[in-house]
Motif scaffolding. Structure first.
Motif, short mmCIF file in Angstrom:
data_model
loop_
_atom_site.label_atom_id
_atom_site.label_comp_id
_atom_site.label_asym_id
_atom_site.label_seq_id
_atom_site.Cartn_x
_atom_site.Cartn_y
_atom_site.Cartn_z
N ASP A 6 62.55 70.25 31.88
CA ASP A 6 63.10 70.03 30.54
C ASP A 6 63.84 71.27 30.09
O ASP A 6 63.28 72.37 30.07
CB ASP A 6 61.96 69.72 29.56
N LEU A 7 65.12 71.12 29.71
CA LEU A 7 65.96 72.28 29.43
C LEU A 7 65.44 73.09 28.25
O LEU A 7 65.42 74.33 28.30
CB LEU A 7 67.41 71.83 29.18
N ASP A 8 65.02 72.43 27.18
CA ASP A 8 64.52 73.16 26.01
C ASP A 8 63.27 73.97 26.37
O ASP A 8 63.13 75.13 25.97
CB ASP A 8 64.20 72.20 24.87
N SER A 25 74.47 70.62 27.95
CA SER A 25 74.14 69.39 27.22
C SER A 25 75.42 68.78 26.65
O SER A 25 75.71 68.88 25.46
CB SER A 25 73.14 69.69 26.10
N ALA A 85 66.51 71.15 35.35
CA ALA A 85 66.99 72.17 34.40
C ALA A 85 66.78 73.57 34.97
O ALA A 85 65.83 73.83 35.72
CB ALA A 85 66.24 72.04 33.08
#
Length: 387
Positions: free
Chosen positions: A370-372, A234, A318
């Motif tokens: 989505d990375l999170d 990020s 991601a």
């Protein structure tokens, strides 16, 4: 790649024998990629009978520093490569002088093996590295403290990895313990930067000088061991480009052939510093097996055989890689407490028979949008596995 080029490369692969020095998890995954590509044969040299790579490659049981064993491997391969730096560089140099093809080259390995010499090389070529200096006595440590203040990290020049060979000095009370830990080795000292993130990038370069970079990732360490990799990192597009340029310049200066794991620091002022280079596949690139068009292991093989380098674009927005580290000492027993999502979760168990605390026993890659969210899913998947 056009049809004629593809046919020519397929023919080269089909007649080329690959020899790998080291048969651990990296040797295993290089061997798996070599088998998938269709190389004529794959042979590994490793001292442990039935090493992880032996499940997909032939194995020569022998010491990685033994010139006789290395020559035996060379006799059964057209190209030698390696999965570990701590090997006999002089024996490799002797083989290369006799005409054996070894990539990355022994001369490059000699620079990389000595972390102080590696820093010197990078600094000479204008690559930003953290401030450092040689240490030959406690007085040199005092001079470094006067110059930079605390914290500092005392480092062994050779045979250091996963934090083994490092001793942090946060204050005067730490100096004696640091020297007791490392004092019988060749040392240097480095200023600790005020870090925002630790970054990594895999870069491949072939004999023609063509290079190819993978996305920049963020590495999260615990106990100086890479535990988690977030892909992509990020960070801004400008920082991505700067990191890729720094990696490319470094490997070009080294005239590297193969794949290289380049570890970097991003400080809180937004400056990137090169930490160190691994002349082989690297933890920070494991996610590429499932998440990129070409894995780090295939790209390494393509580079050392001087084939074209293929696209490294991520196949998912991601990906997160979680290292599976040993949590006890004893026989390895794989157990999942519940099933996992087979479309997005990809476990790799290395087949080591004994588990030890902090030993790398495998890894899990999770992919998604989505990375999170993927990070959370990766932590949950890891929590369901014991080994």
């Amino acid at each position: 790649m056009n049809t004629a080029q593809h046919t020519q490369e397929t023919e080269i692969i089909a007649r080329t024998r690959i020899g790998i020095i080291g048969g651990g998890q990296l040797g295993l995954m290089i061997s798996e990629a070599a088998r998938k590509l269709g190389f004529a044969s794959v042979v590994v040299l490793d001292p442990t009978p039935q090493c992880p790579a032996s499940t997909v490659a032939e194995q020569i049981v022998g010491n990685l520093k033994d010139p006789i064993a290395l020559r035996q491997l060379a006799d059964r391969a057209d190209i030698l490569t390696y999965e570990i730096e701590h090997i006999n560089t002089q024996a490799l140099q002797n083989l290369q002088d006799e005409g054996v093809k070894i990539y990355p080259a022994p001369e490059l390995l000699g620079i990389i093996q000595n972390k102080f010499e590696q820093k010197e090389f990078l600094a000479r070529h204008g690559i930003p590295v953290a401030p450092y200096c040689a240490i030959s006595s406690p007085a040199d440590i005092e001079q470094a403290i006067q110059r930079w203040g605390y914290p500092l990290v005392l480092k062994a020049r050779k045979d250091a990895y996963d934090g083994r060979g490092n001793a942090r000095i946060n204050g005067p009370e730490d100096i004696e313990d640091a020297l007791a830990k490392l004092g019988d080795r060749e040392l240097y000292i480095e200023k600790c930067l005020d870090l925002d993130k630790e970054l990594g990038i895999m870069i491949a370069r072939n004999q023609r000088g063509e290079s190819s970079t993978f996305p920049v990732v963020e590495m999260i360490h615990e106990r100086d061991i890479c535990l988690t990799v977030l892909a992509p990192a990020s960070i801004s597009a400008a920082l991505q480009a700067e990191a890729q340029k720094m990696a490319s310049e470094s490997i070009d200066k080294l005239e590297g052939i193969g794949i290289f794991g380049v570890e970097m620091f991003l400080d809180k002022q937004g400056k990137i510093w090169l930490n160190e280079i691994a002349p082989r596949p690297h933890n920070s690139g494991h996610y590429t097996i499932e998440a990129c068009q070409t894995s780090q292991f295939e790209q390494h093989l393509r580079a050392v055989v001087n084939l074209s380098l293929t696209p490294t674009t991520m196949l998912y927005p991601a990906a997160v890689m979680e290292n599976i580290l040993g949590e006890r000492n004893g026989p390895a027993e794989v157990h999942w407490s519940r099933d996992y999502d087979h479309e997005h979760v990809f476990p790799h168990i290395y087949g080591k028979r004994e588990t030890k605390i902090d030993r790398k026993m495998g890894h899990i890659t999770v992919v998604g949008d989505d990375l999170d969210k993927v990070y959370t899913e990766a932590k949950e998947a890891r929590a369901t596995l014991s080994i």
